[in-house]
Write a protein that holds these residues in place. Structure first.
Motif, PDB file in Angstrom:
ATOM      1  N   ALA A  50       0.860  -1.182   0.000  1.00  0.00           N
ATOM      2  CA  ALA A  50       0.000   0.000   0.000  1.00  0.00           C
ATOM      3  C   ALA A  50       0.894   1.229   0.000  1.00  0.00           C
ATOM      4  O   ALA A  50       2.096   1.149   0.289  1.00  0.00           O
ATOM      5  CB  ALA A  50      -0.932   0.010   1.218  1.00  0.00           C
ATOM      6  N   MET A  51       0.305   2.375  -0.314  1.00  0.00           N
ATOM      7  CA  MET A  51       1.092   3.604  -0.302  1.00  0.00           C
ATOM      8  C   MET A  51       0.215   4.762   0.138  1.00  0.00           C
ATOM      9  O   MET A  51      -1.008   4.753  -0.033  1.00  0.00           O
ATOM     10  CB  MET A  51       1.689   3.881  -1.680  1.00  0.00           C
ATOM     11  N   THR A  52       0.865   5.732   0.733  1.00  0.00           N
ATOM     12  CA  THR A  52       0.241   7.002   1.075  1.00  0.00           C
ATOM     13  C   THR A  52       0.994   8.087   0.311  1.00  0.00           C
ATOM     14  O   THR A  52       1.864   7.790  -0.508  1.00  0.00           O
ATOM     15  CB  THR A  52       0.312   7.267   2.582  1.00  0.00           C
ATOM     16  N   GLN A  53       0.702   9.328   0.587  1.00  0.00           N
ATOM     17  CA  GLN A  53       1.450  10.408  -0.058  1.00  0.00           C
ATOM     18  C   GLN A  53       2.836  10.589   0.545  1.00  0.00           C
ATOM     19  O   GLN A  53       3.700  11.230  -0.048  1.00  0.00           O
ATOM     20  CB  GLN A  53       0.657  11.708   0.039  1.00  0.00           C
ATOM     21  N   ARG A  54       3.077   9.961   1.709  1.00  0.00           N
ATOM     22  CA  ARG A  54       4.395  10.060   2.341  1.00  0.00           C
ATOM     23  C   ARG A  54       5.190   8.768   2.269  1.00  0.00           C
ATOM     24  O   ARG A  54       6.428   8.801   2.220  1.00  0.00           O
ATOM     25  CB  ARG A  54       4.238  10.448   3.827  1.00  0.00           C
ATOM     26  N   TYR A  55       4.494   7.614   2.299  1.00  0.00           N
ATOM     27  CA  TYR A  55       5.188   6.348   2.498  1.00  0.00           C
ATOM     28  C   TYR A  55       4.750   5.274   1.513  1.00  0.00           C
ATOM     29  O   TYR A  55       3.618   5.275   1.025  1.00  0.00           O
ATOM     30  CB  TYR A  55       4.913   5.809   3.916  1.00  0.00           C
ATOM     31  N   ILE A  56       5.654   4.323   1.302  1.00  0.00           N
ATOM     32  CA  ILE A  56       5.358   3.031   0.700  1.00  0.00           C
ATOM     33  C   ILE A  56       5.352   2.010   1.839  1.00  0.00           C
ATOM     34  O   ILE A  56       6.311   1.936   2.614  1.00  0.00           O
ATOM     35  CB  ILE A  56       6.410   2.638  -0.352  1.00  0.00           C
ATOM     36  N   LEU A  57       4.272   1.232   1.966  1.00  0.00           N
ATOM     37  CA  LEU A  57       4.138   0.254   3.039  1.00  0.00           C
ATOM     38  C   LEU A  57       4.600  -1.115   2.543  1.00  0.00           C
ATOM     39  O   LEU A  57       4.069  -1.640   1.557  1.00  0.00           O
ATOM     40  CB  LEU A  57       2.692   0.161   3.528  1.00  0.00           C
ATOM     41  N   ILE A  58       5.573  -1.687   3.245  1.00  0.00           N
ATOM     42  CA  ILE A  58       6.188  -2.955   2.848  1.00  0.00           C
ATOM     43  C   ILE A  58       5.843  -4.006   3.902  1.00  0.00           C
ATOM     44  O   ILE A  58       6.193  -3.857   5.078  1.00  0.00           O
ATOM     45  CB  ILE A  58       7.708  -2.795   2.714  1.00  0.00           C
ATOM     46  N   PHE A  59       5.187  -5.080   3.487  1.00  0.00           N
ATOM     47  CA  PHE A  59       4.702  -6.114   4.403  1.00  0.00           C
ATOM     48  C   PHE A  59       5.680  -7.290   4.397  1.00  0.00           C
ATOM     49  O   PHE A  59       5.705  -8.097   3.465  1.00  0.00           O
ATOM     50  CB  PHE A  59       3.304  -6.559   4.002  1.00  0.00           C
TER      51      PHE A  59
END
Length: 465
Positions: free
Chosen positions: A228-237
């Motif tokens: 997933a991603m936000t405007q600040r981060y990429i989320l790595i599971f």
């Protein structure tokens, strides 16, 4: 129209008639019934419709999934294996003009069909592409994770060739890239089954070329299906389903299994950051195939809605089957590196999707595929009110992943159509069902009757003309 009589369907000619690659008593549920492969490629025109296809829908509803053409060990076959087959319905002027299903042309498929190999060269000795189909930069691309290249397809779903983004992709791509609607960039988190020590964040620019590739060190070779991603981060599971050397040595073709020793964590990679900038947050052991969306909250936390399992590939090794899938909200605090978890719904469901104009931004509605034993349903969860609605397909009818399509470019969130393929167990055929999202529990807007079954598979898209 309501007539269910089809005009004659065209079927492709094969080098020799394809036969089921296993016996009916194989004992593996992922090879029979609704999961069983379809061995003929069919083209059908002027599909019967019950109800009314919205005139504003002009384009293709397409889906990809595994469709084995050859199985070496049926008892140990895994659902995630098998050649890709794409299915599509073309809608225009209030009509369902055609249905097509086509194998994605791996070299094995070409050998069996007597067809020429795809253009270009595969980067590995595996070129099965069986998980997703999306459009980027005007190109229709079939997608898979773990190393094989994406495949470019025509408008009519014929395979063109291997996709390497103008020679700029030097590694694996992903089954779940996400388009940032604010920048037009295509983001992916990738892994390669031949590389156990890293994941990559890859960005494809609006010019169709890789403009960012960041290696993220990991251990054990985790399976990362989505991100997933936000405007600040990429989320790595980085979760405890990892490459299992012992299983691979025993000949398992899908040797990813649950690990009691691999720590569960989520990484927050700043959009322009390096690997050393990742903020790792420990989470309780679980597995996540699919995220709905994530966004930055005003208090600095990161909110991500997803479906989680308590474990995966621990005791059930042929496909997902451990514990009910729970639609959940995780709130990640990068300051304290902590997590707060809330179950949004206890109704089993998977394949969460949103209005993708809001990817990386705050969303309200989540659409999913309800999982029941005697029937299926489409689900809609309102994150603001907590209200959950179900569109019941009826006894013996089971849906797959839902895709939300806005009624117009300026439509508000929730003003649109929800589309899915539905399998009819009594007739062993499938329908394309179109639901009005503003009358979600009501009768469908349209049901397009297909001449064949669409096997239970994975992911797809609405690709507007």
């Amino acid at each position: 129209m309501t007539d269910t009589t089809f005009p004659p369907a065209e079927k492709s000619a094969a080098k020799a008639p394809l036969r089921a690659p296993f016996s009916a008593d194989v004992g593996n549920s992922y090879l029979i019934g609704p999961y069983g492969p379809v061995l003929e490629e069919v083209t059908a025109f002027d599909l019967p419709v019950t109800g009314e296809v919205p005139a504003g829908l002009v384009g293709r509803f397409v889906r990809n999934g595994p469709n084995p053409i050859e199985v070496s060990d049926p008892a140990n076959h895994h659902w995630f294996l098998g050649e890709g087959m794409v299915h599509g319905v073309y809608l225009r002027s209030g009509k369902a003009e055609w249905y097509r299903n086509r194998f994605v042309r791996s070299r094995l498929v070409c050998d069996r069909l007597g067809a020429p190999y795809p253009a270009g060269k595969p980067r590995t000795n595996v070129d099965v592409v069986n998980t997703h189909i999306q459009s980027f930069g005007g190109r229709t691309l079939a997608l898979v994770e773990s190393g094989p290249p994406a495949m470019a397809l025509t408008h009519e779903l014929e395979t063109i060739g291997y996709e390497d983004f103008a020679g700029t992709l030097d590694g694996a791509f992903a089954a779940h890239p996400h388009l940032d609607p604010l920048t037009g960039e295509w983001h992916a988190v990738t892994y390669d089954l031949g590389v156990k020590s890293e994941l990559r964040h890859v960005v494809i620019g609006t010019d169709g070329k890789v403009n960012r590739s960041v290696a993220i060190p990991v251990s054990d070779g985790p399976m990362v299906h989505d991100f997933a991603m936000t405007q600040r981060y990429i989320l790595i599971f980085d979760l405890p389903v990892v490459w299992n050397d012992a299983a691979a040595a025993r000949g398992h073709l899908f040797p990813y299994q649950w690990s009691e020793t691999h720590p569960a964590r989520v990484g927050l990679l700043p959009r322009k950051g390096a690997a050393e900038d990742v903020i790792w947050i420990d989470v309780p052991p679980c597995y996540v195939f699919h995220t709905a969306n994530a966004y930055d909250a005003a208090d600095g936390t990161v909110v991500v809605d997803l479906v989680e399992f308590s474990s995966m590939f621990n005791t059930a090794l042929n496909g997902p089957g451990e514990g009910p899938p729970v639609l959940s909200r995780w709130v990640l605090d990068p300051g304290s590196a902590s997590i707060a978890k809330t179950a949004l719904s206890r109704r089993p469901q998977e394949f969460p999707r949103i209005d993708e104009r809001l990817t990386g931004q705050k969303h309200r509605y989540i659409y999913g595929a309800g999982i029941q034993t005697d029937r299926g349903s489409a689900m809609c969860f309102d994150t603001e009110t907590g209200l959950e609605l179900a569109h019941d397909f009826g006894p013996g009818r089971f849906g797959s992943e839902c895709v939300f399509v806005p009624k117009s470019d300026t439509a508000k969130e929730g003003e649109g159509w929800v589309m899915t393929y539905v399998w009819n167990a009594p007739t062993n055929t499938s329908d394309l069902v179109i639901i009005d999202a503003q009358d979600f529990a009501g009768p469908p807007k349209a049901v397009v009757k297909l001449p064949v079954r669409v096997p239970f598979g994975f992911h797809g898209s609405w690709i507007a003309d």
